[in-house]
Design an enzyme around this catalytic site. Sequence first.
Site, short mmCIF file in Angstrom:
data_model
loop_
_atom_site.label_atom_id
_atom_site.label_comp_id
_atom_site.label_asym_id
_atom_site.label_seq_id
_atom_site.Cartn_x
_atom_site.Cartn_y
_atom_site.Cartn_z
CG HIS A 17 6.26 2.40 1.02
ND1 HIS A 17 5.59 1.59 0.13
CD2 HIS A 17 5.32 2.82 1.90
CE1 HIS A 17 4.31 1.52 0.45
NE2 HIS A 17 4.12 2.27 1.52
CE LYS A 41 -4.57 -2.62 4.36
NZ LYS A 41 -3.37 -1.77 4.30
NE ARG A 90 0.00 8.07 1.97
CZ ARG A 90 -0.54 6.91 1.65
NH1 ARG A 90 -0.50 6.47 0.41
NH2 ARG A 90 -1.15 6.18 2.56
CB SER A 127 0.45 0.09 -1.94
OG SER A 127 1.70 0.31 -1.32
P1 ADP Z 1 -0.34 0.09 6.00
O1 ADP Z 1 -1.10 -1.03 5.34
O2 ADP Z 1 0.15 -0.22 7.37
O3 ADP Z 1 -0.99 1.45 5.91
P2 ADP Z 1 1.40 0.80 3.81
O4 ADP Z 1 2.29 -0.21 3.18
O5 ADP Z 1 0.27 1.30 3.00
O6 ADP Z 1 0.98 0.14 5.17
O7 ADP Z 1 2.25 2.04 4.30
C1 ADP Z 1 3.29 1.95 5.24
C2 ADP Z 1 3.69 3.34 5.70
O8 ADP Z 1 4.17 4.10 4.61
C3 ADP Z 1 2.55 4.15 6.30
O9 ADP Z 1 3.06 4.94 7.35
C4 ADP Z 1 2.11 5.03 5.18
O10 ADP Z 1 1.51 6.23 5.64
C5 ADP Z 1 3.43 5.31 4.52
N1 ADP Z 1 3.29 5.67 3.11
C6 ADP Z 1 2.52 5.10 2.18
N2 ADP Z 1 2.64 5.71 0.99
C7 ADP Z 1 3.54 6.72 1.18
C8 ADP Z 1 4.09 7.74 0.35
N3 ADP Z 1 3.72 7.88 -0.92
N4 ADP Z 1 4.99 8.57 0.90
C9 ADP Z 1 5.35 8.45 2.19
N5 ADP Z 1 4.85 7.53 3.03
C10 ADP Z 1 3.96 6.67 2.55
#
Ligand code: ADP
Length: 149
Positions: A17, A41, A90, A127
């Site tokens: 992120h 969630k 990803r 996450s």
């Molecule tokens: P959501 O619950 O909306 O999917 P996340 O917090 O999991 O939210 O992710 C937010 C954004 O960050 C999404 O666009 C996700 O694809 C991106 N993301 C998550 N992990 C990574 C990572 N390791 N590298 C780059 N982008 C990521």
Amino acid sequence: MRIAIFPGSFDPFTLGHYDIVNRGLTLFDRIVIGLGRNSTKKETFPIREREEAIRKIFKDEPRVEVQIYDSLTVDFAREVGAHFILRGVRCVADFEYERNMAEANKNLGGIETILLYTRPEYAHISSTLVRDLYSYNKDISAYVPNKLR
Ligand code: ADP
């Protein structure tokens, strides 16, 4: 001024992120990280703690803000004056999901989604992985920004 929101659950905020926000800053004047309240969630880290932690990470970057929101993402974008949604991709599964969301958000609010590919070294970080490690009391420092370690 080009303003983007970076919406997500960020439970917790990872190095993946962090990288997307930093790279997004080369494209946008301001990025508002939107911590979505998602009733479906189950959260591991309380949302207020996540907000505080992310704020701390970007305390020296005035162009990044953090806000909790519980509205529709396009409404949140409109509220903060953003015309763009920033997201990270990803893998193919992310791509399919993002394509549908982008189409919906374009139709609902005229908001464009800008996708950045994850850097390969962060592609395996999620996450979910960090939460699992955390729940077994394992070291998560390789997956989260310095200030969370
Ligand atoms: P959501 O619950 O909306 O999917 P996340 O917090 O999991 O939210 O992710 C937010 C954004 O960050 C999404 O666009 C996700 O694809 C991106 N993301 C998550 N992990 C990574 C990572 N390791 N590298 C780059 N982008 C990521």
